[in-house]
Design an enzyme around this catalytic site. Structure first.
Site, PDB file in Angstrom:
ATOM      1  CE  LYS A 226      -4.053   2.096   2.135  1.00 48.62           C
ATOM      2  NZ  LYS A 226      -3.621   3.448   1.793  1.00 48.62           N
ATOM      3  NE  ARG A 231      -7.475   3.764  -6.506  1.00 47.88           N
ATOM      4  CZ  ARG A 231      -8.501   3.085  -6.005  1.00 47.88           C
ATOM      5  NH1 ARG A 231      -8.859   3.259  -4.744  1.00 47.88           N
ATOM      6  NH2 ARG A 231      -9.166   2.231  -6.773  1.00 47.88           N
ATOM      7  NE  ARG A 246     -10.884   8.175  -2.027  1.00 51.05           N
ATOM      8  CZ  ARG A 246     -10.695   7.282  -1.051  1.00 51.05           C
ATOM      9  NH1 ARG A 246      -9.569   7.275  -0.388  1.00 51.05           N
ATOM     10  NH2 ARG A 246     -11.637   6.413  -0.756  1.00 51.05           N
ATOM     11  CD  GLU A 271      -1.675   5.555  -3.742  1.00 52.08           C
ATOM     12  OE1 GLU A 271      -1.765   6.118  -2.641  1.00 52.08           O
ATOM     13  OE2 GLU A 271      -2.598   4.891  -4.245  1.00 52.08           O
ATOM     14  CE  LYS A 393      -9.190   1.806   3.924  1.00 56.06           C
ATOM     15  NZ  LYS A 393      -9.400   3.226   3.567  1.00 56.06           N
TER      16      LYS A 393
END
Length: 422
Positions: A226, A231, A246, A271, A393
């Site tokens: 991660k 994002r 996002r 990302e 996540k």
């Protein structure tokens, strides 16, 4: 301006998403054109006029209020628009109703040298809330807890269409969006779809909880690091590339170096990071590039941005969202190897033998400077929103400290009421 001011004021004090949607739906159904279109533009950072608010405030401070009092008040209030709205004399002068469309049309035709006089005249005609709303409108970013995507969702809900229908038309329209509202009200044909790239709703992950861990089988999931960035969705169509957050906001103006580097026909999920010599820089470096309307050459050089892709939604017009993750990943790898877009790479998949190995990886994320792990079900299609059981996540555990706090200064801007800095 009264209806718009009421909307902004109530949005500010309504924390719940559904509550905000209700307020905006009611406004878009009842407000008149072109005011509602300019209100929509304000909520989506698309007001079609540029107004140098700080410079004009400085000019007005010479004749209409005390500059030092404004400076001290601004430090305490934390917001220029709110401070000026509060400090302005409250004896409202007659002048008739002021509409957002009146403001836009006046600024389109007036010389810049008259902006201070125009603003003073408008402020004289409004009450405190109206002054605040006007200044927020002119500032181009009301900051009332509404993303561009949420505002579009409210418009869609108000007239019974899908938000994707709005997105498909959005970049081909300009404020005050008269063709859009005419179609929504059944008064005209649907506007032609834009040839520009459009935003597709992102698939989001659930935090991994103890119950999820107990039933999870590593054989059913792909694991990735991660990454500690933001994002983004990169969409390319007909030679145009857009960079979306996002929530569907177009953030390309903050990253012109990235947008100009990409030229492809695809919609990709990834990302946004700052990278130097192949290493991911701290998130604080990326923060230096966020929310900027213009970026200097020195910033471009000092904070070089990069996108680490991990999913693909569309290639050359083919919608891939219905495919399972494994097939989308294979298409992404083949596409990236073929096109090799600059300033990008792929997020690698981790080789996980069993749950013990997976936990060991997670436990090592802090020492490795990584935010955590992402777990994605191999058979998952790309589903908008946050579907349960598909993506997880697994962020590293938060650090805690036992301490005695000696001093904490007030924050600035939106955080001016919080003692958040040590």
């Amino acid at each position: 301006m009264k209806a718009f001011a009421t909307l902004l004021d109530r949005l500010t004090y309504t924390p719940a998403r559904n509550g905000k949607l209700t307020l905006m739906r009611n406004y878009f159904r009842t407000a008149h054109d072109p005011d509602r279109g300019f209100a929509l533009a304000a909520l989506t950072d698309g007001v079609p006029v540029s107004f140098p608010l700080r410079r004009i405030v400085s000019e007005l401070s010479r004749t209409r209020f005390d500059a030092e009092l404004f400076r001290l008040s601004r430090a305490d209030v934390g917001d220029t628009a709110e401070t000026l709205a509060l400090i302005w004399p409250d004896d409202v002068k007659p002048g008739g109703e002021l509409h957002p469309s009146d403001v836009v049309e006046s600024l389109r035709t007036a010389p810049a040298s008259s902006y201070a006089a125009l603003l003073a005249g408008w402020l004289d005609r409004l009450d405190t809330t109206g002054r605040w709303a006007l200044l927020k409108f002119l500032g181009g970013a009301p900051r009332v807890g509404v993303s561009a995507r949420l505002a579009k969702q409210a418009v869609a809900d108000a007239f019974g269409v899908g938000v994707d229908d709005i997105e498909e038309l959005w970049h081909g329209l300009e404020a005050p969006y008269l063709p859009l509202f005419a179609w929504l009200e059944g008064k005209a044909e649907r506007p032609e779809e834009t040839s520009s790239p459009i935003f597709r709703p992102l698939m989001l992950a659930h935090p991994l909880e103890d119950g999820d861990w107990e039933t999870l089988s590593p054989d059913d999931f792909a694991a990735e690091w991660k990454w500690d960035g933001i994002r983004v969705q990169v969409a390319g169509r007909n030679g145009i590339t857009r960079l979306f957050s996002r929530t569907g906001d177009d953030i390309g103006q903050s990253f012109p170096d990235l947008v100009s580097a990409f030229s492809f026909e695809a919609i990709l999920d990834g990302e946004l990071l700052v990278m130097r010599d192949g290493e991911v820089a701290p998130f604080s470096d990326l923060q230096q590039r966020l929310n900027r309307k213009s970026v200097t050459r020195s910033m471009l050089a000092k904070y070089p941005v990069h996108v680490r892709f991990y999913d693909v939604l569309e290639i050359a017009g083919e919608d891939l969202r219905g495919l399972p993750f494994t097939e989308r990943r294979g298409r992404l790898e083949a596409w990236h190897a073929r096109h090799r877009p600059p300033r990008s790479d792929l997020s690698g998949l981790l080789d996980v033998a069993d749950k013990d190995a997976l936990r060991a990886m997670w436990e090592g994320t802090r020492s490795d400077g990584i935010e955590g792990l992402m777990l994605k079900r191999l058979e998952s299609p790309y589903l908008a929103g946050r579907p349960k059981g598909h993506w997880y996540k697994w962020k590293r555990a938060a650090l805690t400290a036992d301490c005695v706090l000696l001093y904490a200064p007030r924050g600035a801007g939106k955080r001016s009421s919080f003692y958040s800095d040590y």
